[in-house]
Scaffold this active site. Structure first.
Site, PDB file in Angstrom:
ATOM      1  CB  SER A  38      -0.686  -0.459   1.751  1.00  0.00           C
ATOM      2  OG  SER A  38      -1.807   1.368   1.995  1.00  0.00           O
ATOM      3  CE1 TYR A  78      -3.643  -2.418   5.174  1.00  0.00           C
ATOM      4  CE2 TYR A  78      -3.227  -0.279   4.693  1.00  0.00           C
ATOM      5  CZ  TYR A  78      -3.932  -1.252   4.693  1.00  0.00           C
ATOM      6  OH  TYR A  78      -3.857  -1.216   3.473  1.00  0.00           O
ATOM      7  CE  LYS A  98      -1.580  -4.701   3.374  1.00  0.00           C
ATOM      8  NZ  LYS A  98      -2.021  -5.728   2.855  1.00  0.00           N
ATOM      9  CG  LEU A 134     -14.167   9.609  -0.804  1.00  0.00           C
ATOM     10  CD1 LEU A 134     -15.256  10.708   0.179  1.00  0.00           C
ATOM     11  CD2 LEU A 134     -13.228  10.991  -1.370  1.00  0.00           C
ATOM     12  NE  ARG A 159      -9.865   9.651   7.311  1.00  0.00           N
ATOM     13  CZ  ARG A 159     -10.337   8.526   6.479  1.00  0.00           C
ATOM     14  NH1 ARG A 159     -11.144   7.932   6.662  1.00  0.00           N
ATOM     15  NH2 ARG A 159      -9.457   8.711   5.415  1.00  0.00           N
ATOM     16  CG  ASP A 199      -7.394  11.524   6.532  1.00  0.00           C
ATOM     17  OD1 ASP A 199      -6.552  10.644   6.327  1.00  0.00           O
ATOM     18  OD2 ASP A 199      -8.040  11.944   6.130  1.00  0.00           O
TER      19      ASP A 199
HETATM   20  N1  UFG Z   1     -12.777  11.300   3.321  1.00  0.00           N
HETATM   21  C1  UFG Z   1     -13.965  12.253   3.781  1.00  0.00           C
HETATM   22  N2  UFG Z   1     -14.889  11.618   4.048  1.00  0.00           N
HETATM   23  C2  UFG Z   1     -14.976   9.705   4.378  1.00  0.00           C
HETATM   24  C3  UFG Z   1     -13.907   9.003   3.913  1.00  0.00           C
HETATM   25  C4  UFG Z   1     -13.020   9.885   3.491  1.00  0.00           C
HETATM   26  O1  UFG Z   1     -13.852  13.004   3.741  1.00  0.00           O
HETATM   27  O2  UFG Z   1     -15.707   9.126   4.928  1.00  0.00           O
HETATM   28  C5  UFG Z   1     -11.143  11.767   2.406  1.00  0.00           C
HETATM   29  C6  UFG Z   1      -9.929  10.894   3.628  1.00  0.00           C
HETATM   30  O3  UFG Z   1      -9.891  12.365   4.420  1.00  0.00           O
HETATM   31  C7  UFG Z   1      -9.295  11.625   2.076  1.00  0.00           C
HETATM   32  C8  UFG Z   1      -9.784  10.939   1.121  1.00  0.00           C
HETATM   33  O4  UFG Z   1     -11.249  11.387   1.556  1.00  0.00           O
HETATM   34  O5  UFG Z   1      -8.917  12.873   2.188  1.00  0.00           O
HETATM   35  C9  UFG Z   1      -9.127   9.654   0.806  1.00  0.00           C
HETATM   36  O6  UFG Z   1      -9.872   8.830   1.770  1.00  0.00           O
HETATM   37  P1  UFG Z   1      -9.770   7.113   1.716  1.00  0.00           P
HETATM   38  O7  UFG Z   1     -10.710   5.942   3.691  1.00  0.00           O
HETATM   39  O8  UFG Z   1     -10.662   6.766   0.807  1.00  0.00           O
HETATM   40  O9  UFG Z   1      -8.106   6.678   1.923  1.00  0.00           O
HETATM   41  P2  UFG Z   1      -6.835   6.771   2.365  1.00  0.00           P
HETATM   42  O10 UFG Z   1      -6.315   7.564   1.361  1.00  0.00           O
HETATM   43  O11 UFG Z   1      -7.483   7.094   3.745  1.00  0.00           O
HETATM   44  O12 UFG Z   1      -6.380   5.401   2.955  1.00  0.00           O
HETATM   45  C10 UFG Z   1      -6.448   4.459   0.879  1.00  0.00           C
HETATM   46  C11 UFG Z   1      -6.704   3.113   1.569  1.00  0.00           C
HETATM   47  C12 UFG Z   1      -5.316   2.684   2.315  1.00  0.00           C
HETATM   48  C13 UFG Z   1      -4.124   3.384   2.867  1.00  0.00           C
HETATM   49  C14 UFG Z   1      -3.912   4.808   2.199  1.00  0.00           C
HETATM   50  C15 UFG Z   1      -2.702   4.462   1.584  1.00  0.00           C
HETATM   51  O13 UFG Z   1      -8.068   3.151   2.219  1.00  0.00           O
HETATM   52  O14 UFG Z   1      -6.030   0.996   3.115  1.00  0.00           O
HETATM   53  O15 UFG Z   1      -4.719   5.086   1.182  1.00  0.00           O
HETATM   54  O16 UFG Z   1      -2.655   6.201   1.546  1.00  0.00           O
HETATM   55  F1  UFG Z   1      -3.564   2.988   3.681  1.00  0.00           F
END
Ligand code: UFG
Length: 379
Positions: free
Chosen positions: A154, A180, A184, A231, A322, A325
């Protein structure tokens, strides 16, 4: 409970097949093959006439009539049977039996726990499943003489990136914000050490950015347990009316519109990335590739694209950031293009259209609608 979905199968638009049949022969063992990325990869492997065996412990996949619902649909879509074993990779004797029963040439290892927030609450479960699970798999592979592994890593291993886009030479393991992500990173280090010790072993580490979307049929897709952490599945559950509104985590990042920027990657492109990596998994040594598109999109851009794809309103409110992030993360995937001949081809609009096709045809994923009075998962 499994949805009786026979009637929802239909012809679907063809997805261009650009990955050439890899030279490597033999059966591919896919751990976690009933999950989101796993099932899409199994489908693409079958489309290339590869022999596939799947093991999965079903903690994150709905059971169908005789095997996981996702794999029953893969069988319907491909017209091919999937050999499936319901087992945990920590169960070494059971796993060894699978290796003895099939001539496994390569393992694609997806099986893992993957919820970032849950990993903070239950770190031991994450280290046990992800790290010990991988070691158990490697022990069995050693015992059975299998020396080829493609690992589901990841972009999280990059922590908070020092420069963008991130390429594979960027430092890893620094400032990773959750267990998590550390699992990885630790597994990557174990695999690097193994390749030093065993000159015949091949490990391909594929660092995924943000996999989203669904197969063009809309018959398989992402089906999170409980409220989605990510998201795109959250947005699609709002669009389909299962949840009232999205919370946008942070509107004050140093990005063009203040919301987080990520490199969203179509799951079908990602699945094809594994196929493109198969020939590399026959070359001893440790090979590392980013799999992303190279383009970043903000949360608000994703919402807009999904609105357009679904024709539905996506109510949202901007709330606090969050924890853990980063503002922006997107890939330099040019090494995968140079060395594997792989490049993401599908756009954000394709990702949203396919995710909507899946969600609108399968409001409750692979499960039947909740019973009367059970509001779990509904707005
Ligand atoms: N976000 C929101 N609201 C939500 C969910 C997410 O605003 O309900 C935002 C987050 O703050 C972020 C973006 O949408 O800015 C993407 O968030 P995700 O949770 O979809 O993805 P992440 O980038 O946080 O995480 C993903 C994978 C992880 C991995 C990571 C690597 O889910 O498994 O990328 O960077 F580790």
């Amino acid at each position: 409970m499994v949805a009786t979905a026979a009637e929802c199968f239909s012809e679907y638009p063809a997805v261009p097949q650009t990955v050439v049949m890899p030279a490597v022969a033999g059966t591919v063992l896919v751990t976690g093959g009933a999950g989101f990325i796993g099932s899409h990869t199994v489908l693409e492997l079958l489309n290339l006439n590869r022999e596939v065996v799947v093991v999965d412990n079903l903690v994150n996949a709905a059971q169908g009539v005789v095997k996981p619902a996702s794999l029953e649909r893969v069988e319907r879509l491909t017209g091919k049977a999937v050999t499936f074993y319901s087992l945990d990779v920590l169960d070494k004797p059971a796993l060894a039996k699978v290796f003895k029963q099939h001539e496994i040439s390569t393992v694609i290892h997806f099986a893992a726990l993957k919820a970032v927030g849950e990993s903070v609450e239950k770190p031991l479960a994450y280290y046990r499943n992800n790290v010990n699970g991988t070691i158990a798999l490697l022990d069995v592979m050693e015992e059975c003489g299998c020396k080829s592994l493609i690992f589901s890593s990841s972009a999280t291993v990059y922590g908070s990136p020092q420069s963008l886009p991130v390429d594979e030479t960027h430092p890893t393991g620094v400032a990773i914000t959750n267990p998590y992500g550390r699992t990885k990173f630790v597994i990557e280090e174990i695999l690097k050490d193994l390749c030093v010790a065993d000159k015949e072993f091949s490990a391909v580490l594929l660092r995924y950015f943000n996999p989203v979307g669904a197969h063009a049929s809309g018959d398989i897709g992402e089906d999170p347990n409980g409220p989605p952490n990510n998201l795109m599945p959250y947005v699609s559950q709002v669009a389909v009316g299962r949840r009232p509104k999205l919370q946008v985590f942070g509107g004050d990042y140093d990005t063009p519109d203040g919301t987080g920027v990520r490199d969203y990657l179509h799951v079908v492109d990602l699945a094809k990335g594994h196929l493109a990596a198969l020939p590399k998994s026959a070359e001893p040594g440790c090979h590392i590739y980013n799999l992303g598109t190279g383009s970043g999109f903000s949360v608000l851009q994703v919402i807009e694209a999904f609105k357009k794809a679904s024709g539905r309103d996506i109510p949202y409110e901007v709330v606090a950031r969050r924890a853990g992030d980063v503002a922006s993360l997107y890939a330099d995937s040019s090494k995968a293009e140079r060395e594997l001949g792989w490049r993401a081809e599908l756009t954000l609009d394709d990702m949203c259209a396919s995710a909507w096709r899946w969600q609108s045809r399968n409001k409750y994923g692979f499960s039947a609608p909740p019973a009367e009075g059970d509001t779990n998962g509904r707005a």
